[in-house]
Scaffold this motif. Structure first.
Motif, short mmCIF file in Angstrom:
data_model
loop_
_atom_site.label_atom_id
_atom_site.label_comp_id
_atom_site.label_asym_id
_atom_site.label_seq_id
_atom_site.Cartn_x
_atom_site.Cartn_y
_atom_site.Cartn_z
N ARG A 1 0.89 -1.12 0.17
CA ARG A 1 0.07 0.13 -0.05
C ARG A 1 0.65 1.30 0.16
NH1 ARG A 1 -2.86 -3.32 4.15
NH2 ARG A 1 -4.36 -4.26 3.04
N ILE A 2 0.56 2.17 -0.82
CA ILE A 2 1.06 3.55 -0.76
C ILE A 2 0.19 4.42 -0.53
CG2 ILE A 2 2.44 4.99 -2.11
CD1 ILE A 2 3.23 2.58 -3.88
N ASP A 3 0.56 5.33 0.74
CA ASP A 3 -0.42 6.29 1.04
C ASP A 3 -0.33 7.59 0.27
OD1 ASP A 3 1.53 7.96 2.47
OD2 ASP A 3 0.93 7.34 4.24
N ASP A 4 -1.17 8.84 0.49
CA ASP A 4 -1.01 9.97 -0.17
C ASP A 4 0.24 10.55 0.09
OD1 ASP A 4 -3.47 9.49 -1.36
OD2 ASP A 4 -4.54 10.70 0.27
N ALA A 5 0.98 10.52 1.04
CA ALA A 5 2.28 10.98 1.43
C ALA A 5 3.61 10.18 0.67
CB ALA A 5 2.37 11.12 2.95
N GLY A 6 3.23 9.11 0.13
CA GLY A 6 4.30 8.21 -0.64
C GLY A 6 4.84 7.27 0.29
N VAL A 7 4.23 7.02 1.72
CA VAL A 7 4.73 6.11 2.46
C VAL A 7 4.48 4.78 2.11
CG1 VAL A 7 4.88 5.34 4.90
CG2 VAL A 7 4.97 7.65 4.48
N HIS A 8 5.30 3.70 1.84
CA HIS A 8 5.17 2.31 1.45
C HIS A 8 4.93 1.31 2.71
CE1 HIS A 8 6.85 3.98 -2.03
NE2 HIS A 8 6.33 3.00 -2.69
N THR A 9 3.70 0.71 2.84
CA THR A 9 3.47 -0.11 3.88
C THR A 9 3.24 -1.61 3.22
OG1 THR A 9 1.19 0.43 4.13
CG2 THR A 9 2.69 1.42 5.55
N TYR A 10 3.29 -2.72 4.17
CA TYR A 10 2.85 -4.05 3.68
C TYR A 10 2.06 -4.63 4.68
CZ TYR A 10 6.92 -5.49 6.66
OH TYR A 10 7.48 -5.83 7.39
N VAL A 11 1.53 -5.62 3.95
CA VAL A 11 0.74 -6.93 4.75
C VAL A 11 1.08 -7.84 4.32
CG1 VAL A 11 -1.22 -7.78 5.47
CG2 VAL A 11 -1.13 -5.31 5.45
N PHE A 12 1.92 -9.02 4.96
CA PHE A 12 2.55 -10.02 4.42
C PHE A 12 1.73 -11.33 5.00
CE2 PHE A 12 6.75 -12.88 4.26
CZ PHE A 12 6.14 -13.41 3.06
N GLU A 13 0.88 -12.09 4.41
CA GLU A 13 0.28 -13.29 4.84
C GLU A 13 0.97 -14.47 4.50
OE1 GLU A 13 -3.96 -13.64 4.01
OE2 GLU A 13 -4.04 -11.56 4.19
N HIS A 14 1.53 -15.27 5.45
CA HIS A 14 2.69 -16.43 5.14
C HIS A 14 2.57 -17.33 6.03
CE1 HIS A 14 4.28 -13.80 8.27
NE2 HIS A 14 5.08 -15.00 8.70
N GLU A 15 3.06 -18.41 5.62
CA GLU A 15 3.45 -19.60 6.49
C GLU A 15 4.73 -19.92 6.37
OE1 GLU A 15 0.66 -22.96 5.48
OE2 GLU A 15 -0.91 -21.77 5.82
N LEU A 16 5.54 -20.32 7.54
CA LEU A 16 6.82 -20.74 7.42
C LEU A 16 6.80 -22.30 7.47
CD1 LEU A 16 8.08 -18.36 10.23
CD2 LEU A 16 8.81 -18.30 7.60
N GLY A 17 7.75 -22.80 6.33
CA GLY A 17 7.88 -24.30 6.51
C GLY A 17 8.67 -24.91 7.65
#
Length: 131
Positions: A115-131
């Motif tokens: 996601r990139i907000d109006d100010a240009g800040v990049h965020t992430y949401v990482f749905e994962h499983e570790l082996g």
């Protein structure tokens, strides 16, 4: 999917190279680097191919990104595959390439949302499983 990790990242470098510029579209190769904070801590390198429409606006891209660092106390690396099919409202898809996890991140699978907000800040949401 298993666990959700969140945080932010900065784009540290952006090195574009136009490889084909003609009426209708410009094709480019871009190399970039990122630094991650939050649940993921580390850095990544990205190799991207992009297309801009005839007006120079982003139209589509595909990329591979190698993350190296730590997730949930486990160190290693893995590769993400990006696919942005167009500027017509299609959703950006980013997923872990199966079999690319190393060391403590071997066997990792998952989906990555940026996601990139109006100010240009990049965020992430990482749905994962570790082996």
């Amino acid at each position: 999917m298993g666990t959700q990790a969140e945080g932010s990242f900065t784009v540290d470098s952006w090195e574009p190279e136009v490889v084909d510029e003609r009426p209708g579209a410009t094709l480019a190769r871009v190399r970039l680097t990122k630094t991650f904070e939050g649940a993921l801590t580390g850095t990544s390198t990205v190799e991207m191919l992009s297309a801009a429409d005839g007006d120079g606006q982003p139209a589509a891209y595909t990329a591979f990104e190698r993350f190296t660092g730590e997730l949930d106390g486990r160190k290693g690396s893995f590769v993400l595959q990006h696919s942005a099919p167009g500027s017509g409202g299609e959703r950006l898809a980013v997923r872990v390439v199966p079999g690319t996890g190393t060391d403590g991140l071997a066997g990792i699978t998952g989906r990555f949302d940026i996601r990139i907000d109006d100010a240009g800040v990049h965020t992430y949401v990482f749905e994962h499983e570790l082996g």
